[in-house]
Design a protein around this motif. Sequence first.
Motif, PDB file in Angstrom:
ATOM      1  N   ALA A  99      77.304 -78.746  70.956  1.00  0.00           N
ATOM      2  CA  ALA A  99      78.577 -78.620  70.227  1.00  0.00           C
ATOM      3  C   ALA A  99      78.397 -77.806  68.949  1.00  0.00           C
ATOM      4  N   LEU A 100      77.283 -78.036  68.244  1.00  0.00           N
ATOM      5  CA  LEU A 100      77.043 -77.282  67.007  1.00  0.00           C
ATOM      6  C   LEU A 100      76.812 -75.806  67.315  1.00  0.00           C
ATOM      7  N   GLY A 101      76.082 -75.519  68.399  1.00  0.00           N
ATOM      8  CA  GLY A 101      75.851 -74.130  68.778  1.00  0.00           C
ATOM      9  C   GLY A 101      77.147 -73.404  69.088  1.00  0.00           C
ATOM     10  N   ARG A 102      78.053 -74.072  69.802  1.00  0.00           N
ATOM     11  CA  ARG A 102      79.353 -73.462  70.116  1.00  0.00           C
ATOM     12  C   ARG A 102      80.185 -73.255  68.858  1.00  0.00           C
ATOM     13  N   ALA A 103      80.162 -74.227  67.960  1.00  0.00           N
ATOM     14  CA  ALA A 103      80.925 -74.094  66.709  1.00  0.00           C
ATOM     15  C   ALA A 103      80.404 -72.934  65.871  1.00  0.00           C
ATOM     16  N   LEU A 104      79.091 -72.791  65.808  1.00  0.00           N
ATOM     17  CA  LEU A 104      78.505 -71.685  65.042  1.00  0.00           C
ATOM     18  C   LEU A 104      78.899 -70.333  65.638  1.00  0.00           C
ATOM     19  N   LYS A 105      78.915 -70.242  66.972  1.00  0.00           N
ATOM     20  CA  LYS A 105      79.295 -68.983  67.615  1.00  0.00           C
ATOM     21  C   LYS A 105      80.750 -68.634  67.325  1.00  0.00           C
ATOM     22  N   VAL A 106      81.628 -69.642  67.401  1.00  0.00           N
ATOM     23  CA  VAL A 106      83.054 -69.396  67.157  1.00  0.00           C
ATOM     24  C   VAL A 106      83.288 -68.915  65.728  1.00  0.00           C
ATOM     25  N   VAL A 107      82.668 -69.606  64.756  1.00  0.00           N
ATOM     26  CA  VAL A 107      82.842 -69.223  63.354  1.00  0.00           C
ATOM     27  C   VAL A 107      82.226 -67.855  63.094  1.00  0.00           C
ATOM     28  N   MET A 108      81.054 -67.591  63.701  1.00  0.00           N
ATOM     29  CA  MET A 108      80.380 -66.312  63.507  1.00  0.00           C
ATOM     30  C   MET A 108      81.242 -65.160  64.015  1.00  0.00           C
ATOM     31  N   ILE A 109      81.828 -65.326  65.212  1.00  0.00           N
ATOM     32  CA  ILE A 109      82.681 -64.275  65.779  1.00  0.00           C
ATOM     33  C   ILE A 109      83.926 -64.087  64.920  1.00  0.00           C
ATOM     34  N   GLY A 110      84.464 -65.191  64.406  1.00  0.00           N
ATOM     35  CA  GLY A 110      85.669 -65.100  63.590  1.00  0.00           C
ATOM     36  C   GLY A 110      85.433 -64.489  62.228  1.00  0.00           C
ATOM     37  N   ILE A 111      84.218 -64.680  61.692  1.00  0.00           N
ATOM     38  CA  ILE A 111      83.949 -64.220  60.329  1.00  0.00           C
ATOM     39  C   ILE A 111      83.635 -62.725  60.282  1.00  0.00           C
ATOM     40  N   ILE A 112      83.265 -62.128  61.416  1.00  0.00           N
ATOM     41  CA  ILE A 112      82.943 -60.697  61.430  1.00  0.00           C
ATOM     42  C   ILE A 112      84.164 -59.847  61.071  1.00  0.00           C
ATOM     43  N   PRO A 113      85.333 -60.026  61.744  1.00  0.00           N
ATOM     44  CA  PRO A 113      86.502 -59.231  61.324  1.00  0.00           C
ATOM     45  C   PRO A 113      86.970 -59.559  59.911  1.00  0.00           C
ATOM     46  N   VAL A 114      86.746 -60.806  59.464  1.00  0.00           N
ATOM     47  CA  VAL A 114      87.107 -61.155  58.089  1.00  0.00           C
ATOM     48  C   VAL A 114      86.243 -60.371  57.106  1.00  0.00           C
ATOM     49  N   ALA A 115      84.948 -60.271  57.408  1.00  0.00           N
ATOM     50  CA  ALA A 115      84.036 -59.519  56.536  1.00  0.00           C
ATOM     51  C   ALA A 115      84.422 -58.046  56.496  1.00  0.00           C
ATOM     52  N   ILE A 116      84.721 -57.473  57.659  1.00  0.00           N
ATOM     53  CA  ILE A 116      85.111 -56.062  57.708  1.00  0.00           C
ATOM     54  C   ILE A 116      86.412 -55.839  56.943  1.00  0.00           C
ATOM     55  N   SER A 117      87.382 -56.730  57.149  1.00  0.00           N
ATOM     56  CA  SER A 117      88.668 -56.584  56.451  1.00  0.00           C
ATOM     57  C   SER A 117      88.501 -56.763  54.950  1.00  0.00           C
ATOM     58  N   MET A 118      87.572 -57.631  54.531  1.00  0.00           N
ATOM     59  CA  MET A 118      87.351 -57.851  53.101  1.00  0.00           C
ATOM     60  C   MET A 118      86.892 -56.568  52.421  1.00  0.00           C
ATOM     61  N   HIS A 119      85.899 -55.908  52.991  1.00  0.00           N
ATOM     62  CA  HIS A 119      85.390 -54.676  52.382  1.00  0.00           C
ATOM     63  C   HIS A 119      86.386 -53.529  52.542  1.00  0.00           C
ATOM     64  N   THR A 120      87.179 -53.575  53.598  1.00  0.00           N
ATOM     65  CA  THR A 120      88.219 -52.558  53.775  1.00  0.00           C
ATOM     66  C   THR A 120      89.290 -52.679  52.701  1.00  0.00           C
ATOM     67  N   VAL A 121      89.760 -53.903  52.483  1.00  0.00           N
ATOM     68  CA  VAL A 121      90.794 -54.122  51.470  1.00  0.00           C
ATOM     69  C   VAL A 121      90.277 -53.768  50.080  1.00  0.00           C
ATOM     70  N   THR A 122      89.003 -54.102  49.804  1.00  0.00           N
ATOM     71  CA  THR A 122      88.425 -53.743  48.510  1.00  0.00           C
ATOM     72  C   THR A 122      88.431 -52.230  48.312  1.00  0.00           C
TER      73      THR A 122
END
Length: 246
Positions: A99-122
């Motif tokens: 369960a922890l492995g699946r949760a980490l994968k979901v958050v990791m996949i979700g955080i990648i576009p957030v990281a890209i959008s963060m530096h884009t907006v900056t």
Amino acid sequence: AELVTFAALLTAPVFILLDMGQPTRSTYLLIFGRWQSPLLWDVFGLVTYLVGSALYLYLALIPDMALCRDSAQLKRHPLKPLFHALAIEWRGVPEQRHALGRALKVVMIGIIPVAISMHTVTSWIFSMTLREPWDSAMYPAYFVAGALFSGVGILIIVMAALRKTLHLEEYFTVQHFKNLGYMLAAFSLLVMFFNVSEYVTAGFKLKGDVAQYLQQTFLGAMAPYYWTYALGGMVLPALIILFPPT
């Protein structure tokens, strides 16, 4: 790596507050902020990225919190109740690990576009102004590449420091540093490409005050800072990695 990201995100607002000159002005963004302004987008992007990074970091630390909870050496530690609460009944059974492995994968996949959008907006804070030569559509990709470059660089520095001070040679091997070095060299070349593209296109047209801007950057008051960054921060690391001394 996620701890470095989280620490950097905590540090970023400090520089923003210093640039404002008066920290109380930060409340103006929330009270009088205009939805059309990239400054407001950056605030929400930073908060979203910070929350996502904190969640990802916490999930990865759950087994470590359980180790602290069960440690005999920390039996009387004042943070023992906090370790117990953060471990959330972790026992390390296969079901929990899955369960922890699946949760980490979901958050990791979700955080990648957030990281890209963060530096884009900056980057939009600069590129959406009328100031030349900042008004460039190239800046979003430029900033994302710079974030990858600097992120790998600080990761190498932190790993080297931990390896030396905590004697983690068994875990942080030479091969790890070689692989990260190749990534750093690749991103260094990418950032160099954006640097050359920025100054060639701006210098070719020489619109407005660009001539003075380039003179100040390459030969004027800002030249020591720029050449230290260009040669010491991009060219030298790439040469050392691609042509290592024997």
